[in-house]
Design an enzyme around this catalytic site. Structure first.
Site, mmCIF file in Angstrom:
data_model
loop_
_atom_site.group_PDB
_atom_site.id
_atom_site.type_symbol
_atom_site.label_atom_id
_atom_site.label_comp_id
_atom_site.label_asym_id
_atom_site.label_seq_id
_atom_site.Cartn_x
_atom_site.Cartn_y
_atom_site.Cartn_z
ATOM 1 N N HIS A 7 0.394 -1.280 -0.393
ATOM 2 C CA HIS A 7 0.109 -0.296 -0.462
ATOM 3 C C HIS A 7 0.977 0.936 0.350
ATOM 4 O O HIS A 7 1.990 0.713 0.029
ATOM 5 C CB HIS A 7 -0.596 -0.505 0.928
ATOM 6 C CG HIS A 7 -0.405 -0.273 2.666
ATOM 7 N ND1 HIS A 7 -0.260 -0.865 3.664
ATOM 8 C CD2 HIS A 7 0.230 1.025 3.476
ATOM 9 C CE1 HIS A 7 0.674 -0.865 4.436
ATOM 10 N NE2 HIS A 7 0.490 0.888 4.920
ATOM 11 N N HIS A 79 3.571 7.239 3.626
ATOM 12 C CA HIS A 79 4.303 5.667 3.353
ATOM 13 C C HIS A 79 4.114 5.368 2.219
ATOM 14 O O HIS A 79 3.346 4.790 2.036
ATOM 15 C CB HIS A 79 4.989 5.217 5.001
ATOM 16 C CG HIS A 79 3.949 4.667 5.503
ATOM 17 N ND1 HIS A 79 3.138 4.819 6.298
ATOM 18 C CD2 HIS A 79 3.298 3.634 4.767
ATOM 19 C CE1 HIS A 79 2.289 4.179 6.861
ATOM 20 N NE2 HIS A 79 2.079 3.329 5.724
ATOM 21 N N GLU A 130 7.979 1.059 5.194
ATOM 22 C CA GLU A 130 7.467 -0.389 5.717
ATOM 23 C C GLU A 130 7.288 -1.493 5.992
ATOM 24 O O GLU A 130 6.713 -1.278 4.352
ATOM 25 C CB GLU A 130 5.693 0.498 6.254
ATOM 26 C CG GLU A 130 4.671 -0.402 7.191
ATOM 27 C CD GLU A 130 3.549 -0.459 7.122
ATOM 28 O OE1 GLU A 130 2.735 0.212 6.747
ATOM 29 O OE2 GLU A 130 2.496 -1.377 7.926
#
Ligand SMILES: CC[C@H](C(=O)O)C(=O)SCCNC(=O)CCNC(=O)[C@H](O)C(C)(C)COP(=O)(O)OP(=O)(O)OC[C@H]1O[C@@H](n2cnc3c(N)ncnc32)[C@H](O)[C@@H]1OP(=O)(O)O
Ligand SMILES: [Co+2]
Length: 134
Positions: A7, A79, A130
């Site tokens: 994502h 992020h 991440e």
């Protein structure tokens, strides 16, 4: 080591307005808000054919995204999340390469119920990274 893009996260100053815009203006499939107190955010996932958008809104006084929104009052890309097969192997290899793993260095369970870690943005061309174990 890294696999699919799981994502891209966007921090938003108004979660309801951002959801309405993705749902009504962009015609996207917008999920329901999920409070994630262990991460200090409320998240909404938007399913796309090839990845997801994660809308982020601060939850609680110590939200780690509060500073970001103070600096970026209209919001912004927060992020990128890449998938890894083994987050501990990835972590140890990144640390051996001198990369900074944020927090305690131990994975936390993320919004998908999987272990996640974050890597310092200054080590990745200004991009907060991440990692999510899949
Ligand atoms: C429910 C989990 C969900 C999931 O997907 O499963 C999530 O994604 S949870 C998302 C929220 N959690 C986190 O972001 C955890 C990791 N983040 C942090 O620990 C902080 O946000 C941190 C350390 C990256 C930044 O915190 P803060 O802004 O308070 O600290 P600084 O002011 O010291 O920032 C240092 C330096 O980095 C720049 N910065 C901050 N955030 C970002 C960002 N998102 N992207 C790029 N750069 C960022 C900040 O401007 C400072 O730069 P400087 O040049 O020194 O001013
Ligand atoms: Co995320």
């Amino acid at each position: 080591m890294i696999g699919r893009l799981n994502h891209i996260a966007i921090a938003v100053p108004d979660l309801e307005a951002a959801c309405d815009q993705y749902r009504n203006t962009l015609g996207a499939n917008v999920g329901a808000p999920q409070d994630e107190p262990d991460h200090g955010v409320t998240v909404v996932f938007i399913e796309l054919p090839n990845t997801k958008v994660e809308l982020l809104y601060p939850l609680g006084e110590d939200s780690p995204i509060r500073g970001f929104l103070d600096k970026n009052p209209v919001g912004g890309i927060h992020h990128m999340c890449y998938e890894v097969n083994d987050i501990l192997v990835a972590r140890d290899r990144l640390k051996a390469d001198g990369m900074r793993v944020l927090g305690t260095g131990e994975p936390k369970i993320g919004a998908h119920g999987k272990p996640v870690l974050f890597l310092h943005p200054k080590d990745f061309n200004g991009c907060l990274v991440e990692l999510e174990q899949v």
